[in-house]
Design a protein around this motif. Sequence first.
Motif, PDB file in Angstrom:
ATOM      1  N   LEU A   1       0.833  -1.211   0.000  1.00 18.42           N
ATOM      2  CA  LEU A   1       0.000   0.000   0.000  1.00 18.42           C
ATOM      3  C   LEU A   1       0.869   1.263   0.000  1.00 18.42           C
ATOM      4  O   LEU A   1       0.595   2.212  -0.728  1.00 18.42           O
ATOM      5  CB  LEU A   1      -0.922  -0.019   1.226  1.00 18.42           C
ATOM      6  CG  LEU A   1      -1.894   1.157   1.352  1.00 18.42           C
ATOM      7  CD1 LEU A   1      -2.875   1.151   0.184  1.00 18.42           C
ATOM      8  CD2 LEU A   1      -2.634   1.077   2.671  1.00 18.42           C
ATOM      9  N   ARG A   2       1.928   1.255   0.783  1.00 18.56           N
ATOM     10  CA  ARG A   2       2.842   2.407   0.833  1.00 18.56           C
ATOM     11  C   ARG A   2       3.508   2.629  -0.531  1.00 18.56           C
ATOM     12  O   ARG A   2       3.636   3.760  -0.994  1.00 18.56           O
ATOM     13  CB  ARG A   2       3.894   2.167   1.905  1.00 18.56           C
ATOM     14  CG  ARG A   2       4.881   3.293   2.034  1.00 18.56           C
ATOM     15  CD  ARG A   2       5.835   3.036   3.188  1.00 18.56           C
ATOM     16  NE  ARG A   2       6.815   4.096   3.231  1.00 18.56           N
ATOM     17  CZ  ARG A   2       8.112   3.911   3.109  1.00 18.56           C
ATOM     18  NH1 ARG A   2       8.597   2.702   2.981  1.00 18.56           N
ATOM     19  NH2 ARG A   2       8.935   4.923   3.153  1.00 18.56           N
ATOM     20  N   THR A   3       3.932   1.575  -1.177  1.00 17.68           N
ATOM     21  CA  THR A   3       4.564   1.687  -2.488  1.00 17.68           C
ATOM     22  C   THR A   3       3.586   2.251  -3.509  1.00 17.68           C
ATOM     23  O   THR A   3       3.940   3.125  -4.310  1.00 17.68           O
ATOM     24  CB  THR A   3       5.082   0.304  -2.953  1.00 17.68           C
ATOM     25  OG1 THR A   3       5.965  -0.203  -1.957  1.00 17.68           O
ATOM     26  CG2 THR A   3       5.804   0.412  -4.278  1.00 17.68           C
ATOM     27  N   VAL A   4       2.359   1.773  -3.488  1.00 15.74           N
ATOM     28  CA  VAL A   4       1.344   2.266  -4.416  1.00 15.74           C
ATOM     29  C   VAL A   4       1.083   3.749  -4.180  1.00 15.74           C
ATOM     30  O   VAL A   4       1.028   4.554  -5.117  1.00 15.74           O
ATOM     31  CB  VAL A   4       0.039   1.445  -4.290  1.00 15.74           C
ATOM     32  CG1 VAL A   4      -1.109   2.109  -5.016  1.00 15.74           C
ATOM     33  CG2 VAL A   4       0.253   0.038  -4.821  1.00 15.74           C
ATOM     34  N   LEU A   5       0.939   4.153  -2.900  1.00 12.59           N
ATOM     35  CA  LEU A   5       0.695   5.562  -2.592  1.00 12.59           C
ATOM     36  C   LEU A   5       1.882   6.449  -2.970  1.00 12.59           C
ATOM     37  O   LEU A   5       1.703   7.563  -3.460  1.00 12.59           O
ATOM     38  CB  LEU A   5       0.360   5.733  -1.107  1.00 12.59           C
ATOM     39  CG  LEU A   5      -1.032   5.281  -0.696  1.00 12.59           C
ATOM     40  CD1 LEU A   5      -1.209   5.409   0.812  1.00 12.59           C
ATOM     41  CD2 LEU A   5      -2.092   6.090  -1.412  1.00 12.59           C
ATOM     42  N   ASN A   6       3.099   5.969  -2.752  1.00  8.85           N
ATOM     43  CA  ASN A   6       4.277   6.751  -3.134  1.00  8.85           C
ATOM     44  C   ASN A   6       4.334   6.968  -4.640  1.00  8.85           C
ATOM     45  O   ASN A   6       4.815   8.011  -5.102  1.00  8.85           O
ATOM     46  CB  ASN A   6       5.561   6.070  -2.661  1.00  8.85           C
ATOM     47  CG  ASN A   6       5.843   6.330  -1.206  1.00  8.85           C
ATOM     48  OD1 ASN A   6       5.312   7.256  -0.610  1.00  8.85           O
ATOM     49  ND2 ASN A   6       6.684   5.502  -0.618  1.00  8.85           N
ATOM     50  N   ASN A   7       3.875   6.003  -5.410  1.00  8.27           N
ATOM     51  CA  ASN A   7       3.908   6.150  -6.866  1.00  8.27           C
ATOM     52  C   ASN A   7       2.752   6.997  -7.386  1.00  8.27           C
ATOM     53  O   ASN A   7       2.885   7.644  -8.417  1.00  8.27           O
ATOM     54  CB  ASN A   7       3.895   4.777  -7.536  1.00  8.27           C
ATOM     55  CG  ASN A   7       5.209   4.053  -7.348  1.00  8.27           C
ATOM     56  OD1 ASN A   7       6.253   4.663  -7.165  1.00  8.27           O
ATOM     57  ND2 ASN A   7       5.162   2.740  -7.376  1.00  8.27           N
ATOM     58  N   LEU A   8       1.641   7.004  -6.675  1.00  3.70           N
ATOM     59  CA  LEU A   8       0.471   7.756  -7.137  1.00  3.70           C
ATOM     60  C   LEU A   8       0.498   9.227  -6.708  1.00  3.70           C
ATOM     61  O   LEU A   8       0.072  10.096  -7.459  1.00  3.70           O
ATOM     62  CB  LEU A   8      -0.816   7.098  -6.632  1.00  3.70           C
ATOM     63  CG  LEU A   8      -1.162   5.748  -7.242  1.00  3.70           C
ATOM     64  CD1 LEU A   8      -2.444   5.210  -6.620  1.00  3.70           C
ATOM     65  CD2 LEU A   8      -1.325   5.864  -8.748  1.00  3.70           C
TER      66      LEU A   8
END
Length: 109
Positions: free
Chosen positions: A36-43
Amino acid sequence: EKLSAMWPGLQAEVIKRPSIAKSLICFVLLTAFMFLRTVLNNLVPDEPARLKLSKARQELQRMRLYEAQGVEDKEQVVLRAVGGDKVCKVAEAAQSLLPGDPRFEEAMV
């Protein structure tokens, strides 16, 4: 049930040692939070569009100011070293760079 089919002794191990179940739950939650953190960092961008626009505007102003400078506005660098009350002889003997020297740069007038 699908996990029990892949690993038949899992349910028996979880009942015997609940620490395995806690570790497994912790690992799964940790993996889910990292994903979830990786997805949010990319978005979500690090810099908002307003900040990027402001930085671009400042860079343009800096370039226009530099282009508008005259020769008298440029900084003149003088090498001087003082030891005690005497000017250092090495600094006085230093020669300025001449055209042809690889470190020499023409004045941007």
